[in-house]
Design a protein around this motif. Sequence first.
Motif, PDB file in Angstrom:
ATOM      1  N   VAL A 136       0.746  -1.167   0.235  1.00  0.00           N
ATOM      2  CA  VAL A 136      -0.094  -0.163   0.086  1.00  0.00           C
ATOM      3  C   VAL A 136       0.941   1.370   0.037  1.00  0.00           C
ATOM      4  CG1 VAL A 136      -1.777   1.255   1.168  1.00  0.00           C
ATOM      5  CG2 VAL A 136      -1.663  -1.181   1.321  1.00  0.00           C
ATOM      6  N   ASN A 137       0.686   2.298  -0.904  1.00  0.00           N
ATOM      7  CA  ASN A 137       1.299   3.402  -0.891  1.00  0.00           C
ATOM      8  C   ASN A 137       0.198   4.664  -0.608  1.00  0.00           C
ATOM      9  OD1 ASN A 137       4.192   2.934  -1.847  1.00  0.00           O
ATOM     10  ND2 ASN A 137       3.144   1.803  -3.201  1.00  0.00           N
ATOM     11  N   SER A 138       0.655   5.526   0.143  1.00  0.00           N
ATOM     12  CA  SER A 138      -0.176   6.604   0.627  1.00  0.00           C
ATOM     13  C   SER A 138       0.541   7.779   0.559  1.00  0.00           C
ATOM     14  CB  SER A 138      -0.712   6.249   1.953  1.00  0.00           C
ATOM     15  OG  SER A 138      -1.407   5.090   2.186  1.00  0.00           O
ATOM     16  N   MET A 139      -0.253   8.771   0.329  1.00  0.00           N
ATOM     17  CA  MET A 139       0.278  10.429   0.378  1.00  0.00           C
ATOM     18  C   MET A 139      -0.928  11.227   0.659  1.00  0.00           C
ATOM     19  SD  MET A 139      -1.479  11.303  -2.444  1.00  0.00           S
ATOM     20  CE  MET A 139      -0.784  12.733  -2.907  1.00  0.00           C
ATOM     21  N   GLY A 140      -0.734  12.605   0.902  1.00  0.00           N
ATOM     22  CA  GLY A 140      -1.830  13.360   1.055  1.00  0.00           C
ATOM     23  C   GLY A 140      -2.303  13.233   2.484  1.00  0.00           C
ATOM     24  N   VAL A 141      -1.393  13.090   3.451  1.00  0.00           N
ATOM     25  CA  VAL A 141      -1.989  13.016   4.916  1.00  0.00           C
ATOM     26  C   VAL A 141      -1.913  14.466   5.682  1.00  0.00           C
ATOM     27  CG1 VAL A 141      -1.520  11.672   7.100  1.00  0.00           C
ATOM     28  CG2 VAL A 141      -1.296  10.647   4.845  1.00  0.00           C
ATOM     29  N   ASP A 142      -2.951  14.621   6.288  1.00  0.00           N
ATOM     30  CA  ASP A 142      -2.525  16.161   6.915  1.00  0.00           C
ATOM     31  C   ASP A 142      -1.564  15.940   7.862  1.00  0.00           C
ATOM     32  OD1 ASP A 142      -3.545  17.929   8.998  1.00  0.00           O
ATOM     33  OD2 ASP A 142      -5.498  18.205   7.920  1.00  0.00           O
ATOM     34  N   GLY A 143      -0.905  17.097   7.756  1.00  0.00           N
ATOM     35  CA  GLY A 143       0.420  17.203   8.592  1.00  0.00           C
ATOM     36  C   GLY A 143      -0.109  17.511  10.141  1.00  0.00           C
ATOM     37  N   ARG A 144      -1.407  17.886  10.350  1.00  0.00           N
ATOM     38  CA  ARG A 144      -1.463  18.205  11.930  1.00  0.00           C
ATOM     39  C   ARG A 144      -1.318  16.779  12.780  1.00  0.00           C
ATOM     40  NH1 ARG A 144      -7.071  20.942  11.362  1.00  0.00           N
ATOM     41  NH2 ARG A 144      -7.031  19.449   9.635  1.00  0.00           N
ATOM     42  N   SER A 145      -1.455  15.399  12.168  1.00  0.00           N
ATOM     43  CA  SER A 145      -1.423  14.300  12.960  1.00  0.00           C
ATOM     44  C   SER A 145       0.009  14.043  13.207  1.00  0.00           C
ATOM     45  CB  SER A 145      -1.965  13.133  12.372  1.00  0.00           C
ATOM     46  OG  SER A 145      -1.358  12.969  11.152  1.00  0.00           O
ATOM     47  N   TRP A 146       0.201  13.143  14.172  1.00  0.00           N
ATOM     48  CA  TRP A 146       1.534  12.571  14.711  1.00  0.00           C
ATOM     49  C   TRP A 146       1.422  11.271  14.153  1.00  0.00           C
ATOM     50  CZ3 TRP A 146       1.998  13.755  20.611  1.00  0.00           C
ATOM     51  CH2 TRP A 146       2.116  15.222  20.789  1.00  0.00           C
ATOM     52  N   LEU A 147       2.794  10.740  14.103  1.00  0.00           N
ATOM     53  CA  LEU A 147       3.176   9.407  13.412  1.00  0.00           C
ATOM     54  C   LEU A 147       2.836   8.283  14.814  1.00  0.00           C
ATOM     55  CD1 LEU A 147       6.577   9.592  11.797  1.00  0.00           C
ATOM     56  CD2 LEU A 147       4.129   9.608  10.622  1.00  0.00           C
ATOM     57  N   ASP A 148       2.695   8.824  16.052  1.00  0.00           N
ATOM     58  CA  ASP A 148       2.575   8.036  17.033  1.00  0.00           C
ATOM     59  C   ASP A 148       2.170   8.567  18.215  1.00  0.00           C
ATOM     60  OD1 ASP A 148       5.059   9.038  18.019  1.00  0.00           O
ATOM     61  OD2 ASP A 148       6.384   7.264  17.439  1.00  0.00           O
ATOM     62  N   LYS A 149       1.936   8.053  19.314  1.00  0.00           N
ATOM     63  CA  LYS A 149       1.720   8.747  20.694  1.00  0.00           C
ATOM     64  C   LYS A 149       2.992   9.284  21.334  1.00  0.00           C
ATOM     65  CE  LYS A 149       2.072   4.714  23.512  1.00  0.00           C
ATOM     66  NZ  LYS A 149       1.094   3.855  24.428  1.00  0.00           N
ATOM     67  N   PHE A 150       4.235   9.300  20.694  1.00  0.00           N
ATOM     68  CA  PHE A 150       5.227   9.929  21.277  1.00  0.00           C
ATOM     69  C   PHE A 150       5.639  11.195  20.585  1.00  0.00           C
ATOM     70  CE2 PHE A 150       5.943   5.147  21.447  1.00  0.00           C
ATOM     71  CZ  PHE A 150       5.745   5.150  22.762  1.00  0.00           C
ATOM     72  N   GLY A 151       4.995  11.688  19.569  1.00  0.00           N
ATOM     73  CA  GLY A 151       5.238  13.069  19.138  1.00  0.00           C
ATOM     74  C   GLY A 151       6.038  12.964  17.769  1.00  0.00           C
ATOM     75  N   TYR A 152       6.230  12.156  17.132  1.00  0.00           N
ATOM     76  CA  TYR A 152       7.086  12.040  16.132  1.00  0.00           C
ATOM     77  C   TYR A 152       6.124  12.859  14.935  1.00  0.00           C
ATOM     78  CZ  TYR A 152      10.798   9.505  17.661  1.00  0.00           C
ATOM     79  OH  TYR A 152      11.836   8.863  18.708  1.00  0.00           O
ATOM     80  N   PRO A 153       6.708  13.690  14.348  1.00  0.00           N
ATOM     81  CA  PRO A 153       5.987  14.677  13.480  1.00  0.00           C
ATOM     82  C   PRO A 153       5.905  14.033  11.943  1.00  0.00           C
ATOM     83  CG  PRO A 153       7.935  15.516  13.958  1.00  0.00           C
ATOM     84  CD  PRO A 153       7.791  14.444  14.714  1.00  0.00           C
TER      85      PRO A 153
END
Length: 182
Positions: A117-134
């Motif tokens: 699966v390839n994805s793009m166009g993800v809103d930049g306000r979310s984090w990658l995980d609960k630890f705060g990785y942007p």
Amino acid sequence: GRGQQQFEEAPFTKEGKAKFDANKPGYGPRATDAQRNDPLTKCEPEGLVRNLNTEIAAPHATMEIVQTPAKMLQFFEYHHDWRAVWTDGRKLPSLDDVDPKWNGYSVGRWDGNTFIVNSMGVDGRSWLDKFGYPHSEELRLEERYRRLDADTLELTMTITDPVMYTKPWVSDRKTFKLNRAK
């Protein structure tokens, strides 16, 4: 100190490190009770990568996968969120042609016994995980799913985001177990 878990530093760009340092999570080694700015505290959705990480880390969370001829749907129970992965042969659009969304835009294809699966166009306000990785809106995510046996699904993710990271970042192998509850 004794008993503290060691974390490998992410391959941050200068901008990525600054954004990471500005993120104040409520979990992990950088957890704080004061002035947390986790997007979830504002009732915002988790976003694509964090949805995947939450389903793996939270023992009470489940993910359901539904396949149709044109797409695969993933339903993430933890926050009642879902995404569509188009499997009808279409290509990813240009970032200029989409409005970023919490779960982005995804296309998938089979390569042998691996679903990519390839994805793009993800809103930049979310984090990658609960630890705060942007991540930025230039995030590209590749997921590789492989069934290890009748009850086990393996996932490896590669994050490519030239705004936040100096090189692609590959996750460890994550596994999902089939819930056979009736």
